[in-house]
Enzyme design. Structure first.
Site, short mmCIF file in Angstrom:
data_model
loop_
_atom_site.label_atom_id
_atom_site.label_comp_id
_atom_site.label_asym_id
_atom_site.label_seq_id
_atom_site.Cartn_x
_atom_site.Cartn_y
_atom_site.Cartn_z
CE LYS A 100 58.69 40.72 57.45
NZ LYS A 100 57.98 40.11 58.60
N GLY A 159 60.54 29.12 58.76
CA GLY A 159 61.58 28.47 59.55
C GLY A 159 61.99 27.09 59.07
N GLY A 186 61.38 30.23 54.80
CA GLY A 186 62.08 29.02 54.38
C GLY A 186 63.36 29.25 53.61
CG ASN A 207 63.75 36.62 61.09
OD1 ASN A 207 64.76 36.83 61.76
ND2 ASN A 207 62.55 36.89 61.55
CB THR A 208 64.65 31.25 60.87
OG1 THR A 208 63.35 31.72 61.24
CG2 THR A 208 65.05 30.11 61.80
#
Length: 237
Positions: A100, A159, A186, A207-208
């Site tokens: 990735k 994020g 995002g 993720n975040t």
């Protein structure tokens, strides 16, 4: 569940990918991956600290690592050279062949030209490459033509939790894509995840939003259902 990507003898079936770089608990990672129905585990090396992104020696206590496709990420890299070094170290350390690829500029946005250069080098090394770029049809086409297995496209700043800020741009990519498209960056809510699949993306990477949630495993489960709903909507229309 049908696969949406086949590479290096592995099949990606879950359309939800969850990052693991922000966790310091292998137990929590296991809970999140299980709740999300994930079949990919993403790991990295932080060249600045010389440590793995997660305590890999602990992970096997909580998940059956053999059931996951292991993907390396260069998300900690701060230049093309660091990204290339990280990928090669991941291969040497863990035998990882699927990368990735993140090459970001000082504003933490994808560096398109550098991404192309590193992707071509990794492809020449025999890696399967999943690069991150802006929603630029020409750039996505170039990377696909170079041999990248899939292309990851930015929804909004990393994020930010803003979701897909330019649906027309994403659609323009989807119209020309000849490889699977993953939407990430995002993705801050289940609505964002569902919308990406509804528009025609093959998968989303979150993720975040999950890592910082009050109940990460609970939100991972919600994202799993959102992705499934978005895919069903896309195929039903």
């Amino acid at each position: 569940m049908h696969s949406w990507l086949r590479v290096k003898g592995r099949e990606f079936r879950s359309r939800l990918l969850l990052g693991a770089e922000l966790y310091d608990s292998a137990k929590l990672i296991g809970e999140v991956l299980e709740a999300g129905g994930c079949d990919v585990f993403i790991t990295t090396l932080d060249l600045g600290s010389g440590r793995a992104g997660v305590a890999l020696s602990e992970l096997a206590r909580f998940v059956d690592v053999d059931t996951f496709t292991w993907v390396g990420t260069t998300s900690f890299a701060r230049s093309g050279a660091e990204a290339l070094k990280t990928a090669r170290l991941l291969h040497e350390s863990f035998g990882i062949e699927i990368v990735k690829l993140d090459v970001r500029d000082v504003a933490n946005l994808p560096d398109g030209p550098a991404t192309v250069t590193v992707a071509e080098q990794l492809l020449a090394d025999g890696f399967a490459v999943l690069p991150l770029v802006d929603a630029d049809p020409a750039l996505v086409t170039r990377l696909a033509d170079a041999g990248c297995a899939a292309v990851r496209v930015v929804a909004s700043p990393v994020g930010s939790g803003r979701g897909i800020v330019d649906e027309r741009a994403l659609l323009s990519v989807l119209e020309v894509a000849t490889v699977p498209i993953v939407v990430e960056c995002g993705i801050g809510s289940v609505a964002h995840a569902a919308r990406a699949l509804e528009l025609g993306a093959d998968a989303v990477l979150v993720n975040t939003a999950v890592a910082t949630a009050r109940d990460p495993a609970g939100l991972a489960a919600a994202m799993r259902h959102a992705v499934q709903a978005g895919r069903l909507s896309a195929t039903a229309h």
